[in-house]
Design a protein around this motif. Structure first.
Motif, PDB file in Angstrom:
ATOM      1  N   ALA A  92     -10.932  10.139  -6.254  1.00  0.00           N
ATOM      2  CA  ALA A  92      -9.788  10.087  -5.490  1.00  0.00           C
ATOM      3  C   ALA A  92      -9.580  11.150  -4.715  1.00  0.00           C
ATOM      4  O   ALA A  92     -10.054  12.139  -5.071  1.00  0.00           O
ATOM      5  N   LEU A  93     -10.329  11.233  -3.461  1.00  0.00           N
ATOM      6  CA  LEU A  93      -9.973  12.496  -2.539  1.00  0.00           C
ATOM      7  C   LEU A  93      -8.916  12.317  -1.499  1.00  0.00           C
ATOM      8  O   LEU A  93      -8.400  11.141  -1.143  1.00  0.00           O
ATOM      9  N   VAL A  94      -8.257  13.742  -1.647  1.00  0.00           N
ATOM     10  CA  VAL A  94      -7.414  14.291  -0.452  1.00  0.00           C
ATOM     11  C   VAL A  94      -8.020  15.473   0.571  1.00  0.00           C
ATOM     12  O   VAL A  94      -9.089  16.091   0.245  1.00  0.00           O
ATOM     13  N   GLN A  95      -8.240  14.517   1.735  1.00  0.00           N
ATOM     14  CA  GLN A  95      -8.647  16.104   2.929  1.00  0.00           C
ATOM     15  C   GLN A  95      -8.049  16.209   3.344  1.00  0.00           C
ATOM     16  O   GLN A  95      -6.750  16.766   3.269  1.00  0.00           O
ATOM     17  N   GLN A  96      -8.752  17.891   3.735  1.00  0.00           N
ATOM     18  CA  GLN A  96      -7.598  18.254   5.092  1.00  0.00           C
ATOM     19  C   GLN A  96      -7.025  18.134   6.018  1.00  0.00           C
ATOM     20  O   GLN A  96      -5.608  17.887   5.910  1.00  0.00           O
ATOM     21  N   GLU A  97      -7.611  16.622   6.745  1.00  0.00           N
ATOM     22  CA  GLU A  97      -6.938  16.735   8.122  1.00  0.00           C
ATOM     23  C   GLU A  97      -6.844  14.695   7.381  1.00  0.00           C
ATOM     24  O   GLU A  97      -7.984  14.536   7.111  1.00  0.00           O
ATOM     25  N   ALA A  98      -6.147  14.596   6.889  1.00  0.00           N
ATOM     26  CA  ALA A  98      -5.204  13.460   6.496  1.00  0.00           C
ATOM     27  C   ALA A  98      -5.344  11.907   7.460  1.00  0.00           C
ATOM     28  O   ALA A  98      -5.600  12.066   8.592  1.00  0.00           O
ATOM     29  N   VAL A  99      -6.527  10.449   6.795  1.00  0.00           N
ATOM     30  CA  VAL A  99      -7.259   9.838   7.918  1.00  0.00           C
ATOM     31  C   VAL A  99      -6.227   8.698   7.230  1.00  0.00           C
ATOM     32  O   VAL A  99      -6.786   8.263   6.099  1.00  0.00           O
ATOM     33  N   LEU A 100      -5.161   8.581   8.587  1.00  0.00           N
ATOM     34  CA  LEU A 100      -4.781   7.329   8.444  1.00  0.00           C
ATOM     35  C   LEU A 100      -4.627   6.473   9.527  1.00  0.00           C
ATOM     36  O   LEU A 100      -5.959   6.840  10.565  1.00  0.00           O
ATOM     37  N   PHE A 101      -4.714   5.191   9.447  1.00  0.00           N
ATOM     38  CA  PHE A 101      -5.157   3.882  10.098  1.00  0.00           C
ATOM     39  C   PHE A 101      -4.587   3.618  10.767  1.00  0.00           C
ATOM     40  O   PHE A 101      -3.078   3.352  10.057  1.00  0.00           O
ATOM     41  N   THR A 102      -4.610   2.489  12.203  1.00  0.00           N
ATOM     42  CA  THR A 102      -3.197   1.693  12.433  1.00  0.00           C
ATOM     43  C   THR A 102      -2.285   0.949  11.573  1.00  0.00           C
ATOM     44  O   THR A 102      -3.620   0.168  11.254  1.00  0.00           O
ATOM     45  N   GLY A 103      -1.399   0.905  12.060  1.00  0.00           N
ATOM     46  CA  GLY A 103      -1.021  -0.285  10.884  1.00  0.00           C
ATOM     47  C   GLY A 103       0.659   0.879  10.113  1.00  0.00           C
ATOM     48  O   GLY A 103       0.617   1.558  10.929  1.00  0.00           O
ATOM     49  N   THR A 104       0.720   0.126   8.932  1.00  0.00           N
ATOM     50  CA  THR A 104       2.208   0.332   8.181  1.00  0.00           C
ATOM     51  C   THR A 104       2.029   1.519   7.372  1.00  0.00           C
ATOM     52  O   THR A 104       1.039   2.066   6.872  1.00  0.00           O
ATOM     53  N   ILE A 105       2.945   2.350   6.887  1.00  0.00           N
ATOM     54  CA  ILE A 105       2.682   3.378   6.371  1.00  0.00           C
ATOM     55  C   ILE A 105       2.145   2.751   4.610  1.00  0.00           C
ATOM     56  O   ILE A 105       1.163   3.107   4.371  1.00  0.00           O
ATOM     57  N   GLU A 106       2.919   1.764   4.133  1.00  0.00           N
ATOM     58  CA  GLU A 106       2.914   1.209   2.910  1.00  0.00           C
ATOM     59  C   GLU A 106       0.738   0.889   3.258  1.00  0.00           C
ATOM     60  O   GLU A 106       0.123   0.965   2.325  1.00  0.00           O
ATOM     61  N   GLU A 107       0.381  -0.248   4.180  1.00  0.00           N
ATOM     62  CA  GLU A 107      -0.818  -0.057   4.686  1.00  0.00           C
ATOM     63  C   GLU A 107      -1.588   0.873   3.942  1.00  0.00           C
ATOM     64  O   GLU A 107      -2.817   0.723   3.560  1.00  0.00           O
ATOM     65  N   ASN A 108      -1.518   1.979   5.075  1.00  0.00           N
ATOM     66  CA  ASN A 108      -2.216   2.986   4.466  1.00  0.00           C
ATOM     67  C   ASN A 108      -2.063   3.608   3.328  1.00  0.00           C
ATOM     68  O   ASN A 108      -2.973   3.994   2.712  1.00  0.00           O
ATOM     69  N   ILE A 109      -0.682   3.218   2.299  1.00  0.00           N
ATOM     70  CA  ILE A 109      -1.180   3.780   0.775  1.00  0.00           C
ATOM     71  C   ILE A 109      -2.003   2.626   0.434  1.00  0.00           C
ATOM     72  O   ILE A 109      -2.889   3.137  -0.743  1.00  0.00           O
ATOM     73  N   ARG A 110      -1.923   1.448   0.509  1.00  0.00           N
ATOM     74  CA  ARG A 110      -2.452   0.454   0.071  1.00  0.00           C
ATOM     75  C   ARG A 110      -4.026   0.506  -0.179  1.00  0.00           C
ATOM     76  O   ARG A 110      -4.450  -0.129  -0.971  1.00  0.00           O
ATOM     77  N   HIS A 111      -4.158   1.963   0.329  1.00  0.00           N
ATOM     78  CA  HIS A 111      -5.935   1.127   1.411  1.00  0.00           C
ATOM     79  C   HIS A 111      -6.654   2.378  -0.583  1.00  0.00           C
ATOM     80  O   HIS A 111      -7.818   1.870  -1.255  1.00  0.00           O
ATOM     81  N   GLY A 112      -5.603   3.325  -1.048  1.00  0.00           N
ATOM     82  CA  GLY A 112      -5.915   3.938  -2.187  1.00  0.00           C
ATOM     83  C   GLY A 112      -6.579   2.544  -3.163  1.00  0.00           C
ATOM     84  O   GLY A 112      -7.501   2.394  -3.932  1.00  0.00           O
ATOM     85  N   ARG A 113      -5.677   1.036  -3.680  1.00  0.00           N
ATOM     86  CA  ARG A 113      -6.318  -0.091  -4.423  1.00  0.00           C
ATOM     87  C   ARG A 113      -5.608  -0.848  -3.406  1.00  0.00           C
ATOM     88  O   ARG A 113      -4.042  -1.325  -4.054  1.00  0.00           O
TER      89      ARG A 113
END
Length: 615
Positions: A435-456
């Motif tokens: 699992a990677l956490v970067q200095q600049e958190a990369v989020l994609f257009t969509g909901t917060i839930e969808e961005n979290i769900r990218h993890g799994r």
């Protein structure tokens, strides 16, 4: 063959090679379209015959002595010929409409498949390869260049082929009616081919320059928009406008040249058609007077000549379009020809339950020849151990994290997980274990839930909500009307830096990977957010092999062990309480404590602040 001819042939061959694999899946559509266009050719051949019958019949009724016998004009004959003309034109229109729809459908599908193939290929390229390209130019190739390829494969290519068949059919019928008229049409075709041969190479070269200029233009626009804050803060608007204007003017000049050459070919073809028509009028009229042809035959010859010359006009028009699209095809082919540097092995080792033992042995790496980043680095991290990697900027700290994820491969040495060289492991599975956490958190257009769900992606709603709670995301989403279903803007610009970082941590919580890599996770955050993120990291690291790459003294002190990397080597390692952090970070000129205090003064923001009003 001239150099430009060889280049044109090579470019066209590469372009056709791109689309050929995708044409197989559209055989039914393309065969149907080709069949309808061939039927249209038949109707075109039949179209002037009712007119010939009427002209010859009227001529007989007026007392003309024609060479061939036939019926005189009558009401029934005129009505039958009129109905036949309507029927032929109607069927021709139906065939043309059906062919256009089928070819458009097939072309769109081919372009869609090729675009998906190119996008998938781009995602396989390494970080180094992406760094060597300009993102705006890559987007240009993905979107507009592939769109132009439809003109080669379908919109121009298939109709061009059918037009050639039409031309040959018309010349064949003319040879049957009157060989002299067929010779006139054949001479016109030969002259056109000579015109086309000299023009197409120049059009292709000019079109290639145009597409390159447009790619530069897209890159400048993308870079400026992405860095708009810096552009405005430093008053760079005029300089960026100057660069954009220069590329814009170059694109204009190259585009005008390509279109001027194509227009010149089309107009020369129009003149050629006019000269051919004049020749047929003179010779045909003379042969009618001589009794070798009837007036109806002359009408058919003129109609066929006009119909046969239409493919020449289309050839001129499509030649320019094909040349421009071929230049786009070259750009797509160039991108697809880039071989990914990092791929899964042909025979990967079997998957195993990862314990998290990480080691780097004699690792050497240089981004550019003669500029080494890592110089024989040796490093071992025990399963479940929490280590901090610190050192001056440029010492190779972040490169260690990239090597664990196999975003880079070492020039020498071995990077291993549980004693297995990562180059022997399936690439997708390896990255699923980190699992990677970067200095600049990369989020994609969509909901917060969808961005979290990218993890799994297969996680259930309860698991997503639990990850959000552990990462302290719910502390601000609970204050929002839509909660976790709140839509964030591009790159998460509607969230504060601390909020974005917590969403990134939630993604790592959801991934639940045995190895965790955090690259400067607290840099630039205000003190309140640093505390929240640090607490979340402490929970996230529990029971996992954790590598924290940081400049922050307090974050480094949270680790069990500190590893100091300087000049591409490990120069010190030991318990965090004994680490010479102040000395190492002072050498970098930016002790993390000062950075954090400055961030607190300049960007202090309450951790529970809801979405910023800019959203």
């Amino acid at each position: 063959m001239a150099s430009s001819d060889r280049l044109r042939a090579s470019a066209l061959r590469r372009t056709l090679g791109l689309v050929r694999p995708h044409l197989r899946g559209q055989r039914l559509l393309l065969a149907g379209g080709a069949g309808l266009l061939l039927l249209e050719v038949v109707w075109r051949v039949l179209e002037p015959w009712p007119t010939k019958l009427v002209v010859d019949a009227v001529s007989r009724s007026l007392g003309a002595d024609l060479q061939d016998s036939g019926p005189p004009a009558s009401l029934q004959l005129l009505l039958a010929c009129a109905l036949a003309t309507i029927t032929i034109i109607g069927f021709r229109a139906i065939c043309n409409f059906g062919a256009t729809v089928l070819f458009a459908n097939g072309g769109s599908r081919v372009a869609t498949q090729l675009r998906a193939r190119l996008f998938a290929h781009v995602q396989t390229l390494s970080r180094t390869q992406h760094g060597a390209s300009r993102s705006g130019d890559v987007v240009q190739r993905l979107v507009s260049d592939i769109g132009r390829l439809q003109e080669v494969a379908i919109t121009a290519g298939m109709p061009l082929l059918v037009n050639v068949v039409t031309l040959l059919a018309m010349i064949g019928v003319l040879a049957w009616i009157d060989p002299v008229m067929a010779v006139v049409a054949a001479i016109a075709v030969v002259v056109f081919l000579l015109f086309s041969r000299t023009s197409t190479g120049k059009i292709t070269a000019a079109s290639r320059k145009t597409r390159r200029s447009e790619g530069d233009l897209a890159s400048i626009a993308q870079e400026t928009l992405a860095g708009m804050t810096l552009v405005q803060a430093y008053g760079m608007e005029r300089e960026r406008s100057r660069q954009f204007g220069g590329s814009n003017l170059k694109s204009l000049k190259d585009g005008v040249k390509a279109r001027r050459l194509a227009a010149g070919l089309e107009r020369r073809t129009d003149v050629l058609v006019g000269v051919s028509t004049a020749a047929v009028l003179f010779l045909g009229g003379w042969r009618v007077l001589d009794g070798a042809m009837t007036p109806g035959d002359l009408v058919i010859v003129l109609t066929y000549l006009k119909t046969a010359m239409k493919p020449l006009r289309d050839l001129a028009k499509y030649t320019g379009r094909i040349a421009r699209a071929t230049a786009s095809g070259e750009r797509v082919a160039d991108l697809l020809d880039i071989e990914p540097e990092i791929v899964s092995p042909a025979d990967p080792v079997a998957k195993w339950p990862v314990h998290g033992h990480v080691s780097l042995s004699g690792v050497r790496l240089a981004y550019e020849p003669g500029v080494p980043v890592l110089r024989g680095l040796d490093l071992t991290i025990r399963p479940g151990e929490h280590v901090a990697v610190v050192g001056p900027s440029g010492s190779g700290k972040s490169t260690v994290g990239a090597l664990l994820l196999r975003l880079l491969d070492p020039d020498e040495g071995v990077v291993a997980v549980d004693g297995v060289d990562v180059r022997r492991v399936d690439l997708g599975w390896l990255r699923s274990q980190v699992a990677l956490v970067q200095q600049e958190a990369v989020l994609f257009t969509g909901t917060i839930e969808e961005n979290i769900r990218h993890g799994r992606p297969d996680a259930c709603d309860e698991e997503v909500e639990e990850a959000a709670r552990l990462a302290r995301v719910t502390q601000f989403t609970d204050l929002l009307p839509d909660g976790l279903r709140t839509v964030v803007s591009e790159r998460g610009g509607s969230l504060s830096g601390g909020q974005r970082q917590r969403v990134s941590l939630a993604r790592a919580f959801l991934r639940a990977a045995p190895v965790l890599v955090l690259d400067e996770p607290t840099t630039g955050l205000d003190p309140d957010n640093v505390l929240l993120v640090t607490d979340a990291i402490r929970d996230l690291a529990r029971g996992r092999t954790t590598v924290v790459i940081t400049h922050d003294v307090e974050t480094a002190r949270q680790a069990e062990r500190v590893i100091v990397v300087e000049h591409g080597c490990v120069t010190w390692q030991g318990p965090a309480a004994e680490a010479p952090l102040e000395r190492v970070l002072d050498e970098d000129g930016q002790p993390a404590g000062d950075v954090r205090q400055d961030a607190g003064r300049d960007a202090r923001q309450d951790a529970t602040e809801p979405l910023r009003s800019a959203s």
